[in-house]
Design an enzyme around this catalytic site. Structure first.
Site, PDB file in Angstrom:
ATOM      1  N   HIS A  54       0.845  -1.184   0.255  1.00 24.89           N
ATOM      2  CA  HIS A  54      -0.215  -0.025  -0.035  1.00 24.89           C
ATOM      3  C   HIS A  54       0.742   1.247  -0.143  1.00 24.89           C
ATOM      4  CE1 HIS A  54      -3.845  -2.067   1.531  1.00 24.89           C
ATOM      5  NE2 HIS A  54      -3.364  -2.714   0.563  1.00 24.89           N
ATOM      6  N   GLU A  56       1.388   3.700   2.158  1.00 23.97           N
ATOM      7  CA  GLU A  56       2.069   3.789   3.286  1.00 23.97           C
ATOM      8  C   GLU A  56       3.631   3.298   3.309  1.00 23.97           C
ATOM      9  OE1 GLU A  56      -1.923   3.527   4.653  1.00 23.97           O
ATOM     10  OE2 GLU A  56      -0.737   2.971   3.240  1.00 23.97           O
ATOM     11  N   CYS A  83      -5.196   0.763   6.440  1.00 22.60           N
ATOM     12  CA  CYS A  83      -6.197  -0.323   6.674  1.00 22.60           C
ATOM     13  C   CYS A  83      -5.627  -0.850   8.056  1.00 22.60           C
ATOM     14  CB  CYS A  83      -5.832  -1.609   5.604  1.00 22.60           C
ATOM     15  SG  CYS A  83      -4.180  -1.871   5.319  1.00 22.60           S
ATOM     16  N   ARG A 192     -14.542   4.164 -21.271  1.00 25.18           N
ATOM     17  CA  ARG A 192     -14.702   2.765 -21.525  1.00 25.18           C
ATOM     18  C   ARG A 192     -13.199   2.273 -20.837  1.00 25.18           C
ATOM     19  NH1 ARG A 192     -16.462   1.132 -27.939  1.00 25.18           N
ATOM     20  NH2 ARG A 192     -18.543   1.898 -27.564  1.00 25.18           N
ATOM     21  N   THR A 204     -29.060  -3.740 -28.704  1.00 25.70           N
ATOM     22  CA  THR A 204     -27.962  -3.013 -29.106  1.00 25.70           C
ATOM     23  C   THR A 204     -26.974  -3.842 -29.982  1.00 25.70           C
ATOM     24  OG1 THR A 204     -28.092  -1.734 -27.575  1.00 25.70           O
ATOM     25  CG2 THR A 204     -25.899  -1.624 -28.411  1.00 25.70           C
ATOM     26  N   ARG A 215     -10.332   1.870 -28.837  1.00 25.68           N
ATOM     27  CA  ARG A 215      -9.541   1.857 -30.129  1.00 25.68           C
ATOM     28  C   ARG A 215      -9.057   3.178 -30.312  1.00 25.68           C
ATOM     29  NH1 ARG A 215     -14.340   0.243 -31.524  1.00 25.68           N
ATOM     30  NH2 ARG A 215     -14.802   1.623 -32.804  1.00 25.68           N
TER      31      ARG A 215
END
Length: 358
Positions: A54, A56, A83, A192, A204, A215
Protein backbone atom coordinates in the site's frame (compact mmCIF):
# COMPACT_ATOMS: atom_id res chain seq x y z
CA UNK A 1 3.79 26.64 6.42
CA UNK A 2 1.40 26.09 9.28
CA UNK A 3 -2.09 24.82 10.01
CA UNK A 4 -4.62 24.39 7.23
CA UNK A 5 -2.33 25.63 4.43
CA UNK A 6 0.27 23.02 5.39
CA UNK A 7 -2.36 20.29 5.48
CA UNK A 8 -3.78 21.31 2.10
CA UNK A 9 -0.39 21.56 0.41
CA UNK A 10 0.82 18.12 1.43
CA UNK A 11 -2.57 16.40 1.10
CA UNK A 12 -2.93 17.77 -2.45
CA UNK A 13 0.45 16.23 -3.24
CA UNK A 14 -0.67 12.91 -1.73
CA UNK A 15 -3.75 12.91 -3.99
CA UNK A 16 -1.56 13.65 -7.02
CA UNK A 17 0.38 10.51 -6.18
CA UNK A 18 -2.81 8.49 -5.63
CA UNK A 19 -3.98 9.36 -9.16
CA UNK A 20 -0.88 7.65 -10.59
CA UNK A 21 -2.01 4.28 -9.27
CA UNK A 22 -5.67 4.50 -10.24
CA UNK A 23 -5.43 2.47 -13.49
CA UNK A 24 -3.64 -0.42 -11.75
CA UNK A 25 -5.33 -1.07 -8.39
CA UNK A 26 -8.53 -2.66 -9.72
CA UNK A 27 -11.03 -2.99 -6.84
CA UNK A 28 -8.63 -1.50 -4.26
CA UNK A 29 -8.72 2.24 -3.59
CA UNK A 30 -6.09 4.51 -5.11
CA UNK A 31 -4.15 5.97 -2.17
CA UNK A 32 -1.18 8.32 -1.88
CA UNK A 33 1.19 9.09 1.00
CA UNK A 34 3.72 11.87 1.65
CA UNK A 35 6.21 11.82 4.56
CA UNK A 36 7.24 15.24 5.91
CA UNK A 37 10.10 16.07 8.26
CA UNK A 38 10.46 19.73 9.25
CA UNK A 39 8.59 20.87 6.12
CA UNK A 40 10.77 18.75 3.84
CA UNK A 41 9.41 15.78 1.89
CA UNK A 42 11.59 12.77 2.73
CA UNK A 43 9.36 10.06 1.26
CA UNK A 44 6.50 9.56 -1.19
CA UNK A 45 4.49 6.57 -2.28
CA UNK A 46 1.22 5.35 -3.75
CA UNK A 47 -0.63 2.09 -4.16
CA UNK A 48 0.92 0.85 -7.41
CA UNK A 49 -0.87 -2.41 -8.13
CA UNK A 50 -3.72 -4.60 -6.97
CA UNK A 51 -2.51 -6.90 -4.19
CA UNK A 52 0.82 -5.04 -3.87
CA UNK A 53 2.19 -2.93 -1.01
CA UNK A 54 0.00 0.00 0.00
CA UNK A 55 0.90 3.68 -0.27
CA UNK A 56 2.26 4.00 3.28
CA UNK A 57 4.67 1.07 2.81
CA UNK A 58 5.90 2.36 -0.56
CA UNK A 59 6.44 5.81 0.94
CA UNK A 60 8.55 4.37 3.78
CA UNK A 61 10.54 2.28 1.29
CA UNK A 62 11.30 5.45 -0.70
CA UNK A 63 13.02 7.14 2.26
CA UNK A 64 16.79 7.43 1.84
CA UNK A 65 18.90 5.44 4.30
CA UNK A 66 20.23 8.64 5.84
CA UNK A 67 16.68 9.79 6.65
CA UNK A 68 15.33 6.58 8.22
CA UNK A 69 15.91 7.88 11.75
CA UNK A 70 13.69 10.87 10.94
CA UNK A 71 10.55 8.71 10.49
CA UNK A 72 9.71 8.81 14.21
CA UNK A 73 9.65 12.61 14.09
CA UNK A 74 7.92 12.85 10.71
CA UNK A 75 4.32 13.56 9.72
CA UNK A 76 2.58 11.12 7.38
CA UNK A 77 -0.04 12.59 5.02
CA UNK A 78 -2.23 9.75 3.74
CA UNK A 79 -5.27 10.26 1.50
CA UNK A 80 -7.35 7.48 3.09
CA UNK A 81 -7.44 5.88 6.55
CA UNK A 82 -4.72 3.20 6.82
CA UNK A 83 -6.07 -0.34 6.68
CA UNK A 84 -6.46 -2.07 10.05
CA UNK A 85 -6.69 -5.70 8.94
CA UNK A 86 -4.52 -8.30 7.26
CA UNK A 87 -5.74 -9.03 3.73
CA UNK A 88 -3.56 -9.41 0.63
CA UNK A 89 -1.05 -7.25 2.55
CA UNK A 90 -0.31 -6.65 6.26
CA UNK A 91 -2.10 -3.96 8.27
CA UNK A 92 -0.75 -0.52 7.38
CA UNK A 93 -1.95 1.00 10.68
CA UNK A 94 0.03 -1.62 12.57
CA UNK A 95 3.10 -1.04 10.38
CA UNK A 96 3.02 2.69 11.16
CA UNK A 97 2.82 1.89 14.88
CA UNK A 98 5.75 -0.54 14.67
CA UNK A 99 7.78 2.04 12.74
CA UNK A 100 7.34 4.45 15.64
CA UNK A 101 5.41 7.10 13.73
CA UNK A 102 3.98 9.79 16.03
CA UNK A 103 1.89 11.98 13.70
CA UNK A 104 -0.53 10.91 10.94
CA UNK A 105 -2.86 13.16 8.91
CA UNK A 106 -5.64 11.32 7.05
CA UNK A 107 -7.71 12.71 4.18
CA UNK A 108 -10.86 10.83 5.21
CA UNK A 109 -12.07 7.68 6.94
CA UNK A 110 -12.36 4.29 5.23
CA UNK A 111 -15.90 3.99 3.74
CA UNK A 112 -16.09 0.30 4.69
CA UNK A 113 -18.49 0.29 7.69
CA UNK A 114 -16.86 -2.90 9.03
CA UNK A 115 -13.45 -1.28 9.53
CA UNK A 116 -14.15 2.48 9.53
CA UNK A 117 -12.24 4.30 12.33
CA UNK A 118 -10.50 1.08 13.37
CA UNK A 119 -7.16 2.16 11.89
CA UNK A 120 -7.46 5.55 13.58
CA UNK A 121 -8.38 3.90 16.88
CA UNK A 122 -5.46 1.43 16.70
CA UNK A 123 -2.96 4.22 16.19
CA UNK A 124 -4.42 6.54 18.83
CA UNK A 125 -4.39 3.75 21.40
CA UNK A 126 -0.63 3.42 20.79
CA UNK A 127 0.02 7.13 21.27
CA UNK A 128 -0.02 8.27 17.65
CA UNK A 129 -1.47 11.77 17.13
CA UNK A 130 -4.01 11.29 14.31
CA UNK A 131 -5.79 14.10 12.50
CA UNK A 132 -8.73 13.35 10.17
CA UNK A 133 -9.48 15.97 7.50
CA UNK A 134 -12.58 16.44 5.34
CA UNK A 135 -11.52 14.95 1.99
CA UNK A 136 -14.36 12.44 1.61
CA UNK A 137 -15.58 14.12 -1.61
CA UNK A 138 -12.10 14.03 -3.13
CA UNK A 139 -11.63 10.38 -2.19
CA UNK A 140 -15.05 9.44 -3.57
CA UNK A 141 -14.30 11.21 -6.86
CA UNK A 142 -11.04 9.29 -7.07
CA UNK A 143 -12.46 5.91 -5.97
CA UNK A 144 -16.20 5.79 -6.79
CA UNK A 145 -16.15 2.04 -7.41
CA UNK A 146 -14.55 1.31 -4.05
CA UNK A 147 -17.02 3.58 -2.25
CA UNK A 148 -19.99 2.00 -4.02
CA UNK A 149 -18.84 -1.55 -3.27
CA UNK A 150 -18.27 -0.72 0.40
CA UNK A 151 -21.43 1.34 1.00
CA UNK A 152 -23.95 -0.07 -1.48
CA UNK A 153 -22.69 -3.59 -2.11
CA UNK A 154 -22.57 -3.11 -5.88
CA UNK A 155 -20.39 -1.53 -8.59
CA UNK A 156 -20.51 2.20 -9.34
CA UNK A 157 -22.83 2.48 -12.35
CA UNK A 158 -22.38 5.13 -15.05
CA UNK A 159 -24.95 5.42 -17.85
CA UNK A 160 -23.95 7.01 -21.16
CA UNK A 161 -25.80 7.91 -24.34
CA UNK A 162 -25.82 10.47 -27.17
CA UNK A 163 -29.01 12.24 -28.20
CA UNK A 164 -30.08 14.56 -30.98
CA UNK A 165 -31.13 18.14 -30.35
CA UNK A 166 -34.76 16.96 -30.40
CA UNK A 167 -34.17 14.20 -27.86
CA UNK A 168 -33.73 11.01 -29.89
CA UNK A 169 -30.94 8.43 -29.45
CA UNK A 170 -31.51 6.56 -32.71
CA UNK A 171 -34.02 5.46 -35.33
CA UNK A 172 -35.66 2.07 -35.09
CA UNK A 173 -34.46 -0.39 -37.71
CA UNK A 174 -31.66 1.90 -38.94
CA UNK A 175 -28.81 0.28 -37.00
CA UNK A 176 -26.16 2.53 -35.50
CA UNK A 177 -27.05 6.16 -36.29
CA UNK A 178 -24.10 8.58 -35.82
CA UNK A 179 -25.22 11.39 -33.52
CA UNK A 180 -22.22 12.72 -31.61
CA UNK A 181 -18.97 14.00 -33.13
CA UNK A 182 -15.44 12.56 -33.21
CA UNK A 183 -14.32 14.38 -30.04
CA UNK A 184 -17.28 12.95 -28.14
CA UNK A 185 -16.43 9.47 -29.37
CA UNK A 186 -12.88 9.89 -28.03
CA UNK A 187 -14.39 10.83 -24.65
CA UNK A 188 -16.43 7.63 -24.77
CA UNK A 189 -13.39 5.47 -25.48
CA UNK A 190 -11.54 7.12 -22.60
CA UNK A 191 -14.45 6.33 -20.29
CA UNK A 192 -14.51 2.73 -21.48
CA UNK A 193 -10.84 2.39 -20.55
CA UNK A 194 -11.58 3.73 -17.06
CA UNK A 195 -14.27 1.15 -16.26
CA UNK A 196 -13.92 -2.52 -15.38
CA UNK A 197 -16.94 -3.58 -17.45
CA UNK A 198 -19.20 -2.27 -20.20
CA UNK A 199 -22.83 -3.41 -20.52
CA UNK A 200 -25.45 -3.31 -23.26
CA UNK A 201 -28.70 -5.10 -24.01
CA UNK A 202 -29.08 -7.68 -26.75
CA UNK A 203 -31.06 -5.20 -28.89
CA UNK A 204 -27.92 -3.07 -29.18
CA UNK A 205 -25.88 -6.09 -30.27
CA UNK A 206 -28.44 -7.23 -32.85
CA UNK A 207 -29.16 -3.78 -34.30
CA UNK A 208 -25.81 -1.94 -34.03
CA UNK A 209 -23.32 -4.85 -34.07
CA UNK A 210 -20.80 -2.88 -31.94
CA UNK A 211 -17.24 -3.78 -30.89
CA UNK A 212 -17.47 -2.19 -27.39
CA UNK A 213 -13.69 -1.89 -27.14
CA UNK A 214 -11.10 0.88 -26.77
CA UNK A 215 -9.62 1.96 -30.12
CA UNK A 216 -9.45 5.76 -30.34
CA UNK A 217 -7.04 6.09 -27.39
CA UNK A 218 -4.46 3.89 -25.72
CA UNK A 219 -6.07 1.88 -22.95
CA UNK A 220 -7.42 -1.47 -21.87
CA UNK A 221 -10.82 -2.59 -23.13
CA UNK A 222 -13.35 -3.41 -20.41
CA UNK A 223 -15.11 -6.71 -19.81
CA UNK A 224 -18.15 -6.92 -22.13
CA UNK A 225 -21.47 -7.84 -20.49
CA UNK A 226 -24.71 -8.37 -22.41
CA UNK A 227 -28.24 -8.68 -21.02
CA UNK A 228 -30.12 -11.15 -23.23
CA UNK A 229 -33.34 -11.98 -21.40
CA UNK A 230 -34.80 -14.23 -24.09
CA UNK A 231 -31.60 -15.84 -25.36
CA UNK A 232 -31.72 -14.30 -28.84
CA UNK A 233 -27.96 -14.12 -29.44
CA UNK A 234 -26.52 -16.85 -31.64
CA UNK A 235 -22.74 -16.43 -31.30
CA UNK A 236 -22.42 -15.22 -34.89
CA UNK A 237 -22.47 -11.56 -33.90
CA UNK A 238 -19.19 -9.63 -34.32
CA UNK A 239 -18.72 -9.12 -30.57
CA UNK A 240 -18.04 -12.87 -30.18
CA UNK A 241 -15.24 -12.94 -32.79
CA UNK A 242 -12.89 -10.34 -31.28
CA UNK A 243 -10.89 -12.68 -29.03
CA UNK A 244 -12.36 -11.38 -25.76
CA UNK A 245 -14.55 -13.43 -23.45
CA UNK A 246 -18.08 -11.99 -23.28
CA UNK A 247 -20.46 -12.50 -20.36
CA UNK A 248 -24.10 -13.04 -21.32
CA UNK A 249 -26.83 -12.94 -18.65
CA UNK A 250 -30.11 -14.56 -19.62
CA UNK A 251 -33.16 -16.37 -18.29
CA UNK A 252 -32.70 -18.95 -21.04
CA UNK A 253 -30.24 -21.86 -20.94
CA UNK A 254 -27.75 -21.69 -23.77
CA UNK A 255 -24.06 -21.89 -24.61
CA UNK A 256 -21.74 -19.89 -26.86
CA UNK A 257 -18.32 -21.48 -27.21
CA UNK A 258 -15.43 -19.61 -25.56
CA UNK A 259 -17.80 -17.23 -23.81
CA UNK A 260 -19.53 -17.17 -20.44
CA UNK A 261 -23.28 -17.75 -20.61
CA UNK A 262 -24.89 -17.18 -17.21
CA UNK A 263 -28.43 -18.47 -16.76
CA UNK A 264 -30.33 -16.60 -14.05
CA UNK A 265 -33.30 -17.95 -12.09
CA UNK A 266 -36.56 -16.44 -13.31
CA UNK A 267 -37.33 -14.90 -9.91
CA UNK A 268 -34.08 -12.90 -9.84
CA UNK A 269 -33.22 -9.67 -11.63
CA UNK A 270 -30.50 -9.94 -14.29
CA UNK A 271 -28.94 -6.70 -13.11
CA UNK A 272 -28.50 -8.02 -9.56
CA UNK A 273 -26.73 -11.07 -10.99
CA UNK A 274 -24.42 -8.78 -12.96
CA UNK A 275 -23.51 -6.85 -9.80
CA UNK A 276 -22.76 -10.07 -7.92
CA UNK A 277 -20.62 -11.53 -10.72
CA UNK A 278 -18.62 -8.33 -11.09
CA UNK A 279 -17.82 -7.99 -7.40
CA UNK A 280 -16.81 -11.66 -7.28
CA UNK A 281 -14.20 -10.84 -9.96
CA UNK A 282 -12.92 -7.71 -8.15
CA UNK A 283 -14.68 -5.35 -10.60
CA UNK A 284 -16.45 -2.32 -9.16
CA UNK A 285 -17.11 0.13 -12.03
CA UNK A 286 -19.75 -0.50 -14.71
CA UNK A 287 -20.29 1.56 -17.88
CA UNK A 288 -23.77 1.12 -19.40
CA UNK A 289 -23.99 2.19 -23.06
CA UNK A 290 -27.48 1.12 -24.05
CA UNK A 291 -29.93 0.79 -25.44
CA UNK A 292 -32.88 2.73 -24.14
CA UNK A 293 -34.66 -0.20 -22.45
CA UNK A 294 -31.46 -1.19 -20.67
CA UNK A 295 -30.79 2.38 -19.54
CA UNK A 296 -34.33 2.73 -18.27
CA UNK A 297 -34.09 -0.56 -16.36
CA UNK A 298 -31.12 0.82 -14.41
CA UNK A 299 -32.81 4.18 -13.87
CA UNK A 300 -36.03 2.55 -12.62
CA UNK A 301 -34.26 0.17 -10.24
CA UNK A 302 -33.75 0.71 -6.50
CA UNK A 303 -30.52 2.74 -6.53
CA UNK A 304 -29.06 0.95 -9.57
CA UNK A 305 -27.33 3.99 -11.05
CA UNK A 306 -24.90 6.64 -9.83
CA UNK A 307 -23.94 8.87 -12.74
CA UNK A 308 -25.39 9.89 -16.13
CA UNK A 309 -23.25 11.18 -18.98
CA UNK A 310 -24.99 12.21 -22.19
CA UNK A 311 -24.02 14.17 -25.26
CA UNK A 312 -26.52 16.43 -26.99
CA UNK A 313 -25.78 17.02 -30.65
CA UNK A 314 -26.86 19.95 -32.81
CA UNK A 315 -28.19 17.35 -35.24
CA UNK A 316 -31.97 16.84 -35.39
CA UNK A 317 -33.52 13.45 -36.21
CA UNK A 318 -37.18 14.47 -36.35
CA UNK A 319 -38.36 11.11 -35.05
CA UNK A 320 -36.95 7.93 -33.58
CA UNK A 321 -36.17 6.31 -30.23
CA UNK A 322 -36.65 8.72 -27.33
CA UNK A 323 -33.77 9.31 -24.93
CA UNK A 324 -34.25 7.87 -21.42
CA UNK A 325 -36.22 9.91 -18.91
CA UNK A 326 -34.00 11.71 -16.42
CA UNK A 327 -34.73 10.66 -12.81
CA UNK A 328 -35.82 13.10 -10.12
CA UNK A 329 -32.85 12.03 -8.01
CA UNK A 330 -30.34 13.46 -10.49
CA UNK A 331 -28.29 16.56 -9.69
CA UNK A 332 -26.13 18.59 -12.12
CA UNK A 333 -22.42 17.89 -11.74
CA UNK A 334 -20.67 19.17 -14.86
CA UNK A 335 -21.41 20.63 -18.31
CA UNK A 336 -18.81 20.81 -21.09
CA UNK A 337 -18.65 21.74 -24.76
CA UNK A 338 -17.07 18.83 -26.64
CA UNK A 339 -16.59 19.88 -30.24
CA UNK A 340 -20.06 20.67 -31.57
CA UNK A 341 -21.73 18.60 -28.82
CA UNK A 342 -22.71 19.47 -25.27
CA UNK A 343 -21.79 16.99 -22.54
CA UNK A 344 -23.99 16.96 -19.46
CA UNK A 345 -23.02 14.91 -16.39
CA UNK A 346 -25.57 14.28 -13.65
CA UNK A 347 -25.11 12.41 -10.40
CA UNK A 348 -27.46 10.59 -8.05
CA UNK A 349 -28.14 12.80 -5.04
CA UNK A 350 -28.62 9.81 -2.76
CA UNK A 351 -25.40 8.09 -3.85
CA UNK A 352 -23.22 11.11 -3.33
CA UNK A 353 -24.85 12.13 -0.06
CA UNK A 354 -23.96 8.65 1.20
CA UNK A 355 -20.39 8.99 -0.08
CA UNK A 356 -19.56 12.36 1.46
CA UNK A 357 -21.44 12.01 4.76
CA UNK A 358 -18.76 9.77 6.31
Amino acid sequence: MQGNKRHQYYMDRAFELAELGKPYVRSNPAVGCVIIHKDTIIGEGFHREFGGPHAEINAILSVQSGDIDKLKEASFYITLEPCSFVGKTPSCANHLIETGVKHVVIGSLDPNPKVRRRGVQMMREQGVYVEVLNYAQTNANLNPGFYSAMLHGRPYVTLKWAQSSDGFIGQKGQGSVPISGQKSRRFTHTWRSEHHAILVGSNTILEDNPRLDVRLIEGESPQVIILDCRGRLTGNEMIFSLGREVWIFSYEKKEIKHHRWITVDSDKKLIISVFEAMLAEEMNTLFVEGGRQTHQAFLDGPMWWDELRYFTSKKSLGEGIQAPMLPDDSAPYKTLDVGDDELIILRSKQTWQNFISL
